[in-house]
Structures are given as C-alpha cells and as structure tokens.
Design a protein around this motif. Sequence first.
Motif, PDB file in Angstrom:
ATOM      1  N   THR A   1       0.845  -1.195   0.000  1.00  0.00           N
ATOM      2  CA  THR A   1       0.000   0.000   0.000  1.00  0.00           C
ATOM      3  C   THR A   1       0.873   1.236   0.000  1.00  0.00           C
ATOM      4  O   THR A   1       1.749   1.386   0.855  1.00  0.00           O
ATOM      5  N   VAL A   2       0.648   2.112  -0.977  1.00  0.00           N
ATOM      6  CA  VAL A   2       1.374   3.387  -1.013  1.00  0.00           C
ATOM      7  C   VAL A   2       0.386   4.500  -0.664  1.00  0.00           C
ATOM      8  O   VAL A   2      -0.781   4.459  -1.054  1.00  0.00           O
ATOM      9  N   VAL A   3       0.869   5.481   0.072  1.00  0.00           N
ATOM     10  CA  VAL A   3      -0.039   6.497   0.602  1.00  0.00           C
ATOM     11  C   VAL A   3       0.683   7.822   0.780  1.00  0.00           C
ATOM     12  O   VAL A   3       1.876   7.864   1.087  1.00  0.00           O
ATOM     13  N   PHE A   4      -0.070   8.897   0.593  1.00  0.00           N
ATOM     14  CA  PHE A   4       0.420  10.235   0.920  1.00  0.00           C
ATOM     15  C   PHE A   4      -0.789  11.115   1.241  1.00  0.00           C
ATOM     16  O   PHE A   4      -1.660  11.331   0.398  1.00  0.00           O
ATOM     17  N   ASN A   5      -0.853  11.583   2.480  1.00  0.00           N
ATOM     18  CA  ASN A   5      -1.930  12.475   2.929  1.00  0.00           C
ATOM     19  C   ASN A   5      -3.316  11.920   2.550  1.00  0.00           C
ATOM     20  O   ASN A   5      -4.087  12.567   1.832  1.00  0.00           O
ATOM     21  N   ALA A   6      -3.627  10.742   3.055  1.00  0.00           N
ATOM     22  CA  ALA A   6      -4.912  10.094   2.742  1.00  0.00           C
ATOM     23  C   ALA A   6      -5.663   9.756   4.018  1.00  0.00           C
ATOM     24  O   ALA A   6      -6.184   8.647   4.183  1.00  0.00           O
ATOM     25  N   GLN A   7      -5.746  10.694   4.930  1.00  0.00           N
ATOM     26  CA  GLN A   7      -6.352  10.419   6.231  1.00  0.00           C
ATOM     27  C   GLN A   7      -7.838  10.035   6.126  1.00  0.00           C
ATOM     28  O   GLN A   7      -8.369   9.369   7.013  1.00  0.00           O
ATOM     29  N   ASN A   8      -8.500  10.405   5.038  1.00  0.00           N
ATOM     30  CA  ASN A   8      -9.927  10.123   4.909  1.00  0.00           C
ATOM     31  C   ASN A   8     -10.227   8.707   4.407  1.00  0.00           C
ATOM     32  O   ASN A   8     -11.346   8.225   4.562  1.00  0.00           O
ATOM     33  N   THR A   9      -9.230   8.060   3.807  1.00  0.00           N
ATOM     34  CA  THR A   9      -9.484   6.746   3.204  1.00  0.00           C
ATOM     35  C   THR A   9      -8.559   5.640   3.698  1.00  0.00           C
ATOM     36  O   THR A   9      -8.885   4.458   3.553  1.00  0.00           O
ATOM     37  N   ILE A  10      -7.429   5.971   4.283  1.00  0.00           N
ATOM     38  CA  ILE A  10      -6.419   4.957   4.606  1.00  0.00           C
ATOM     39  C   ILE A  10      -6.934   3.930   5.620  1.00  0.00           C
ATOM     40  O   ILE A  10      -6.589   2.743   5.543  1.00  0.00           O
ATOM     41  N   GLU A  11      -7.786   4.338   6.538  1.00  0.00           N
ATOM     42  CA  GLU A  11      -8.246   3.386   7.558  1.00  0.00           C
ATOM     43  C   GLU A  11      -9.110   2.281   6.940  1.00  0.00           C
ATOM     44  O   GLU A  11      -9.003   1.120   7.328  1.00  0.00           O
ATOM     45  N   LYS A  12      -9.950   2.635   5.979  1.00  0.00           N
ATOM     46  CA  LYS A  12     -10.773   1.628   5.315  1.00  0.00           C
ATOM     47  C   LYS A  12      -9.886   0.648   4.555  1.00  0.00           C
ATOM     48  O   LYS A  12     -10.131  -0.560   4.541  1.00  0.00           O
ATOM     49  N   CYS A  13      -8.847   1.157   3.929  1.00  0.00           N
ATOM     50  CA  CYS A  13      -7.880   0.324   3.208  1.00  0.00           C
ATOM     51  C   CYS A  13      -7.173  -0.645   4.158  1.00  0.00           C
ATOM     52  O   CYS A  13      -7.170  -1.864   3.927  1.00  0.00           O
ATOM     53  N   LEU A  14      -6.616  -0.126   5.226  1.00  0.00           N
ATOM     54  CA  LEU A  14      -5.880  -0.957   6.184  1.00  0.00           C
ATOM     55  C   LEU A  14      -6.791  -1.981   6.854  1.00  0.00           C
ATOM     56  O   LEU A  14      -6.409  -3.142   7.046  1.00  0.00           O
ATOM     57  N   GLY A  15      -7.983  -1.550   7.204  1.00  0.00           N
ATOM     58  CA  GLY A  15      -8.924  -2.453   7.859  1.00  0.00           C
ATOM     59  C   GLY A  15      -9.325  -3.613   6.971  1.00  0.00           C
ATOM     60  O   GLY A  15      -9.521  -4.740   7.444  1.00  0.00           O
ATOM     61  N   SER A  16      -9.436  -3.360   5.664  1.00  0.00           N
ATOM     62  CA  SER A  16      -9.847  -4.425   4.747  1.00  0.00           C
ATOM     63  C   SER A  16      -8.789  -5.514   4.649  1.00  0.00           C
ATOM     64  O   SER A  16      -9.115  -6.686   4.425  1.00  0.00           O
ATOM     65  N   VAL A  17      -7.524  -5.151   4.833  1.00  0.00           N
ATOM     66  CA  VAL A  17      -6.452  -6.148   4.847  1.00  0.00           C
ATOM     67  C   VAL A  17      -6.414  -6.858   6.194  1.00  0.00           C
ATOM     68  O   VAL A  17      -6.270  -8.087   6.274  1.00  0.00           O
ATOM     69  N   ALA A  18      -6.566  -6.097   7.263  1.00  0.00           N
ATOM     70  CA  ALA A  18      -6.509  -6.670   8.613  1.00  0.00           C
ATOM     71  C   ALA A  18      -7.604  -7.708   8.835  1.00  0.00           C
ATOM     72  O   ALA A  18      -7.426  -8.659   9.609  1.00  0.00           O
ATOM     73  N   ARG A  19      -8.733  -7.570   8.162  1.00  0.00           N
ATOM     74  CA  ARG A  19      -9.863  -8.483   8.360  1.00  0.00           C
ATOM     75  C   ARG A  19      -9.809  -9.728   7.471  1.00  0.00           C
ATOM     76  O   ARG A  19     -10.692 -10.583   7.553  1.00  0.00           O
ATOM     77  N   GLN A  20      -8.815  -9.852   6.636  1.00  0.00           N
ATOM     78  CA  GLN A  20      -8.733 -11.011   5.740  1.00  0.00           C
ATOM     79  C   GLN A  20      -8.636 -12.322   6.521  1.00  0.00           C
ATOM     80  O   GLN A  20      -7.912 -12.413   7.510  1.00  0.00           O
ATOM     81  N   LYS A  21      -9.350 -13.321   6.059  1.00  0.00           N
ATOM     82  CA  LYS A  21      -9.324 -14.634   6.709  1.00  0.00           C
ATOM     83  C   LYS A  21      -8.070 -15.427   6.339  1.00  0.00           C
ATOM     84  O   LYS A  21      -7.706 -16.366   7.044  1.00  0.00           O
ATOM     85  N   PHE A  22      -7.438 -15.064   5.243  1.00  0.00           N
ATOM     86  CA  PHE A  22      -6.182 -15.696   4.864  1.00  0.00           C
ATOM     87  C   PHE A  22      -5.107 -15.269   5.859  1.00  0.00           C
ATOM     88  O   PHE A  22      -4.980 -14.090   6.185  1.00  0.00           O
ATOM     89  N   ASN A  23      -4.326 -16.214   6.344  1.00  0.00           N
ATOM     90  CA  ASN A  23      -3.418 -15.929   7.453  1.00  0.00           C
ATOM     91  C   ASN A  23      -2.016 -15.482   7.047  1.00  0.00           C
ATOM     92  O   ASN A  23      -1.364 -14.746   7.777  1.00  0.00           O
ATOM     93  N   ASN A  24      -1.547 -15.937   5.899  1.00  0.00           N
ATOM     94  CA  ASN A  24      -0.141 -15.704   5.551  1.00  0.00           C
ATOM     95  C   ASN A  24       0.007 -14.439   4.704  1.00  0.00           C
ATOM     96  O   ASN A  24       0.315 -14.496   3.507  1.00  0.00           O
ATOM     97  N   ILE A  25      -0.203 -13.300   5.352  1.00  0.00           N
ATOM     98  CA  ILE A  25      -0.179 -11.992   4.682  1.00  0.00           C
ATOM     99  C   ILE A  25       0.988 -11.168   5.200  1.00  0.00           C
ATOM    100  O   ILE A  25       1.279 -11.162   6.398  1.00  0.00           O
ATOM    101  N   GLU A  26       1.617 -10.457   4.291  1.00  0.00           N
ATOM    102  CA  GLU A  26       2.608  -9.448   4.657  1.00  0.00           C
ATOM    103  C   GLU A  26       2.102  -8.116   4.101  1.00  0.00           C
ATOM    104  O   GLU A  26       2.052  -7.931   2.884  1.00  0.00           O
TER     105      GLU A  26
END
Length: 248
Positions: free
Chosen positions: A10-35
């Motif tokens: 994930t690349v980001v610059f000054n995206a405070q309005n959208t970055i949390e939705k992006c990060l949360g969507s990865v954090a909630r993945q059921k697949f375990n072997n994620i980097e």
Amino acid sequence: MQNLKISVVTVVFNAQNTIEKCLGSVARQKFNNIEHIVIDGGSTDNTVHIIKKYSNSVHVFVSEPDEGIYDAMNKGIKLATGDIIGTLNADDYLANDEVLNDIAAAFASQETDVLYGDLDFIDPDGNIVRKWRSGAYKYGKFNWGWMPPHPTFYCKRTLFERLGGYRLDYGSAADYELMLRFLHANKMSVFYLQKVIVKMYIGGVSNKNLINRVKALRFDLKAMRNNDILFPFITVVYKPLRKIMQFF
C-alpha cells in the motif's frame, strides 16, 4: 494453499480520509499468511497516526519522501518477501474478507504467473458508479485497447526480479506499461478470477483535467510502441472507449 505468502503493498500520501478503510480491509482477511507493507511518502496530515493504529497487521512501514506512487510501489516490492505480490492503494479497499483466500487458492490450483479480477468504482457514499469487468484474457486483447484493472493485479514475486518493476519514465501509464510488459510482450500465464476483488473511490490524477489526460495518452502510446502493440495509434483510441461499457 496456506504455504503461499501474499505481500500486499500500500502506497499512501496524505490520505487520512481513506487509509483506515484500506488498512482495515487487509486486517480483516481470513487468509493468514499476509505481509502488509505500507510505504508513506511523508504525509503531513493524520495518515501516519492512523497507520500506527494498525501495527498488528502492518508488517513493514516506511515513511519518507519518494518520487511518486510508482517509485513508492517499487520500494514496497523490493521489501516484499511473499510468493505473490499485489498493490492496494490508500483510496482502495478489498471487497470482502475472503479476497486473499480466493487469490491464494487460484494461484495454488491454476499454476499461473499472474492473476487479476473485477473492480467496482464507488462514490464517497459507497454507491457503485462503474463496474470494471475485463473478462478472461486471450493473447492479443491488448491490441484492441483491453487491460485488466491494475488494483486487482497480483503476480509472482519472481516476475519483478526477472522483468523489472514500474518504469517511472512512463508517468501515469507505468502500471499499464508493466501489465503490457508482463502479459503481452513476455506472454506470462494469466488467470482471470471472476469476482470483485477491489472497491475503488472514483477519481484519479490522470483524469483531473485535459492537460493530464493528453499526457496520459502520450504515455499510453509510448508504452504500446515499446511493448509490441501492433497498431499503437489505433489502440490508443480504443483504450479509453472501452471505459464507456463500465457505466452499464
């Protein structure tokens, strides 16, 4: 399947309005072997604070100036240790918590080099305004202006080692050029996962004004010429026309 490791950059610059939705969507993945690798360009808003809230699911975090989105992607790819690499920009998010499970299963069963899927463009309220459904790939489709949605593009890490990363000299077409290089010029094997993988908020730098649009077309033409497209001046006309069907 779980032996496969998927790196999401994930690349980001000054995206405070959208970055949390992006990060949360990865954090909630059921697949375990994620980097999950996050490359921040030195944000000056609340972006970095939000990213640090996800320290349990963000495995690599770099915050420093860069030369733009594709330079940042290259940084993330060089840091990646996964078997498979994909990108998820700060204004995008994974469509559901099974996405990476589905991607891993496809790579495990299809023995493919590259995978792509479908994408929905959404407005700020989450309503779908465009649907990008590329369909299955057949060699030669790039000659007719076809391309897959880059945010759904996942490939083996070894391809970046063999064929290189994003070329900054292609400007806004660096993602298009890379997919052309991998699929059309070098004929890597590819699998179409017929599912919505990513939700993307509408907008984009290359479409903001006429000058940017003209620059984007010139970069597209350069990418076509250098990656064995048969009739670049025809293809560069077909490519934007294909977007019309995404509204229906």
